[in-house]
Write a protein that holds these residues in place. Structure first.
Motif: not given
Lengths: 89, 134, 162
Positions: A16-45
């Motif tokens: 799940a973390v890997a897929m979020s990172v993929w979305r974070l790097l790929r984009g395509p828009s700014a909200p997409d990246r924020i959403l990926a960061l949001d998912t990343l922190y929940v995955n970190a928990i």
């Protein structure tokens, strides 16, 4: 049983973390990246909680709580910045 | 018995977390991607936290309920960040697969016509960071 | 200045304090109650409205329904994500609101985000309409009716006099 299940759970959350990172790097828009960061922190928990069960230590709870709070504040601040061009008005 | 319950909770939690991120990676526009992380991931982490609570309570050092706090916090904040993200995306006019509903033009009450819900009332005064770099 | 601006907040804050410390020692109970009394007093200016719950039983039933729906909705969303992305038909829906108070609208928006494959996206400035994005809604009107009947009606009963 737990010995068997916990590595599987680790693998799933790591994927799940890997897929979020993929979305974070790929984009395509700014909200997409924020959403990926949001998912990343929940995955970190999730990872921290699993680590706590794996090691049998309750120490990681505080870290999880802090990540939950800071992650939420970070998401809100980034959204607010995109919405208004400013964080504190 | 307890071990089976724990294993089930941990597996279910990890699976939901995985599915949430899969939705984030796989779906085709921003608004549909928003659904995976807000719902599935939240429930997944909720399951994991409940599993942790049950596990530490069964260790014989008294009840361990503070994981409930993180669960509660996540369940309160996840919808808020989802709402803000959707609002931001609408504001930036990110294209979506679903046609945004067009309010009929005859309905021009002051602030109430729902075209106003779709089209943000005023453009941002400053250029957005994306545009600034161009 | 009232002594207890938000009577409901005190026990909630005390309970959070006890959970945070993971103990039921008498000292922590006393400290929790003290914080539960002091924090609402010092933050009273941020919260001008006092919350009144008119029908606690309806609220409990609503919470049970929402919890059940969260689990069911997650199974549905999981199935949709695992299915073919081309088969989805996402839609924007406009839900007209009958609720008036801030708290009730906020709770409705949160519930919509957590439950049936929908995310609330924008509230109109006069609070008459809520824009909702649905992941898979072949029949939008039925979904709107379900939201209104399942979530809005109990909230209206609990937080606003009929």
């Amino acid at each position: 049983m737990l010995k068997l299940v916990i590595p599987i759970a680790f693998a799933l959350v790591a994927a799940a973390v890997a897929m979020s990172v993929w979305r974070l790097l790929r984009g395509p828009s700014a909200p997409d990246r924020i959403l990926a960061l949001d998912t990343l922190y929940v995955n970190a928990i999730a990872l921290l909680v699993l680590l706590g069960i794996h090691l049998g230590s309750a120490l990681y709870f505080e870290a999880a709580l802090l990540i939950a709070m800071m992650g939420f504040v970070g998401t809100v601040a980034l959204c607010k910045y995109l919405l208004r061009g400013d964080i504190i008005e | 018995m307890l071990e089976y319950l724990l294993s089930f909770l941990i597996l279910a939690g990890a699976l939901f977390t995985f599915i949430g991120a899969l939705g984030l990676a796989r779906l085709r526009d921003f608004y549909t991607r928003l659904h995976g992380p807000t719902k599935a991931t939240t429930l997944g982490v909720g399951c994991l936290l409940i599993a942790s609570s049950v596990y530490f309570s069964s260790q014989g050092r008294g009840m361990s309920l503070h994981e409930v706090l993180v669960t509660l916090f996540l369940f309160i904040t996840a919808p808020i960040s989802a709402h803000l993200l959707a609002k931001t995306a609408l504001h930036l006019r990110i294209e979506s697969l679903a046609p945004p509903p067009q309010g009929d033009q005859s309905d021009t009450r002051e602030a109430g016509s729902y075209t106003e819900i779709i089209t943000p009332p005023r453009p941002p005064e400053r250029p957005l960071p994306e545009e600034r770099t161009r | 200045m009232k002594r207890l601006p938000h009577p409901l907040l005190t026990p909630i804050l005390a309970a959070i304090w006890l959970l945070l410390n993971n103990s039921l020692a008498p000292g922590h109970i006393a400290l929790g109650l003290l914080l539960g009394w002091a924090i609402p007093l010092f933050t009273a200016r941020f919260w001008p409205q006092t919350v009144r719950i008119r029908k606690p039983l309806t609220l409990l039933r609503f919470l049970a329904v929402v919890l059940l729906d969260i689990v069911l909705a997650n199974l549905v969303v999981a199935r949709l994500i695992l299915g073919r992305p081309q088969a989805l038909c996402p839609a924007f829906l406009v839900v007209p609101l009958r609720l008036k108070s801030d708290l009730a609208i906020g709770l409705l928006a949160n519930t919509i985000c957590l439950t049936p494959g929908t995310v609330s996206a924008r509230l109109s400035p006069d609070r008459d309409f809520l824009l909702v994005h649905a992941l898979h809604a072949p029949d939008g009107d039925a979904l709107i009716a379900a939201i209104k009947q399942r979530y809005e009606a109990p909230l209206k009963e609990v937080f606003e006099a009929c």
